[in-house]
Design an enzyme around this catalytic site. Structure first.
Site: not given
Length: 380
Positions: A137, A208, A345
């Site tokens: 991420h 997220h 996601e």
């Protein structure tokens, strides 16, 4: 969030001047309009504040720290308000507990990059490692960890911007990115991303959010019914890094081509489920170009249904396998235990820069990164 904040609703927030981030540029009345006694912090000499957009179908609270969705309230089958998104009550709690990414925009590259490295035009770039030997991420210096600037605000929409400098977290190029949250009359929360760069780079942004349609604080998502319009899965190794191969999922525990309870097959003993400790995989969506419905989630307990529409080619389904009772307490001091929430996601494929066969995440000067997703709520 506390009742004091909700009583303010939009008071004072409709002024364009309320979009300033830095404390020096904000008037005291503007700060008070967001009720700093409930949600306020300062990070890197910038104010972390809370904003709210909504209509009669849904109410959404958003903070400029990591462009996070803090709460998302929808009506259940009894017309009661239900907050379906996990998170915290205060800005300080979000800042202290960034590793779970609750509600954040993650990037520059959402999902994993193997060995935290990729090569672009013959140049190898070393990224921050925050998932063993991999980058997750965007690394420890990802955009989820930054205070974004509020560019515009109305009763139903909020636009935030972050300028990521060249070399931040190891990524090339100065990238200016924006995310716009907008509620619509169909009960949807639209999320639109855009980005531009001054040097060739990669970009893959996603939201997220941790969802439980029985309400945050409920203990399981195994009773939720899930449908995903995907016939293939991106195979991963034991470190959850793609091998480059796709797996046909018809008839396997990953087959959600017809609505199925999440708990039905989650504990089956297959290599892919063992690697993820459950579902933590990219579903390769059947959709082609354009914006279309790709998945739905339904909770019989509340009657709440969430449909997902997107322009993206992939959907990462994470079933909360790394959540545990000892995690920091959530809203109202609630415990968020093992598999108490899930993430859906929308994004490009994990480790895409290291696989030529995957949809490209390269962004060049003069091009514009653009992505749109909608989470649309109703009851049945």
């Amino acid at each position: 969030m506390k009742a004091k904040y909700y009583s303010l609703l939009f008071a004072g927030l409709l002024m364009a001047s309320a979009c300033q981030n830095t404390k020096n540029n904000q008037t005291s009345s503007e700060i008070e309009a967001t009720d700093t006694s409930v949600f306020y912090a300062s990070l890197d000499n910038k104010d972390v504040l809370l904003y709210k957009i909504g209509n009669e179908k849904l109410q959404v609270s958003i903070t400029n720290f990591g462009a996070r969705i803090v709460s998302l309230e929808v009506k259940d089958k009894d017309s009661k308000d239900v907050d379906v998104l996990l998170g915290y009550d205060t800005a300080d709690e979000f800042i202290k507990n960034t590793n779970n990414f609750y509600g954040a925009v993650v990037g520059r590259f959402g999902n994993r990059i193997g060995k935290a490295t990729f090569t672009l035009n013959g140049t190898a770039y070393q990224l921050e490692k925050n998932d063993g030997e991999n980058s997750l991420h965007g690394g420890t210096n990802g955009v989820y960890n930054k205070v974004w600037e509020v560019k515009s605000l109305s009763k139903d929409a909020l636009t935030l911007e972050y300028v990521s400098p060249d070399g931040e977290a190891g990524y090339p190029g100065k990238v200016t990115m924006q995310v716009t949250y907008k509620v619509n009359n169909e009960g949807g929360l639209e999320i639109e991303y855009s980005g531009e760069t001054d040097k060739e780079t990669i970009l893959n942004l996603t939201s997220h959010g941790y969802f439980n349609l029985n309400g945050e604080g409920d203990t399981t998502i195994l009773d939720h019914e899930l449908w995903i319009d995907a016939d293939k899965l991106t195979e991963v190794d034991s470190n959850l890094i793609p091998t480059g191969r796709s797996i046909a999922i018809k008839g396997t525990p990953f087959d959600f081509t017809s609505p199925k309870l999440i708990g039905a097959d989650i504990d089956k003993q297959t290599p892919q489920l063992k690697y993820g400790l459950g579902y933590d995989h990219n579903f390769e969506l059947n959709k082609k170009d354009g914006f279309s419905e790709v998945a739905s989630l339904y909770a019989p307990k509340t009657g709440i249904e969430m449909k997902i529409l997107t322009t993206e080619p992939g959907l990462q389904f994470y079933s909360g396998n790394f959540m545990k009772d000892s995690d920091p307490k959530g809203k109202g001091g609630k415990t968020y235990p093992y598999r108490a929430a899930l993430c859906l996601e929308t994004q490009h494929f994990p480790d895409a820069p290291n696989h030529e066969s995957f949809p490209s995440t390269t962004l060049r000067p003069g091009e514009k990164y653009s992505s749109k997703t909608e989470y649309r709520f109703s009851v049945r």
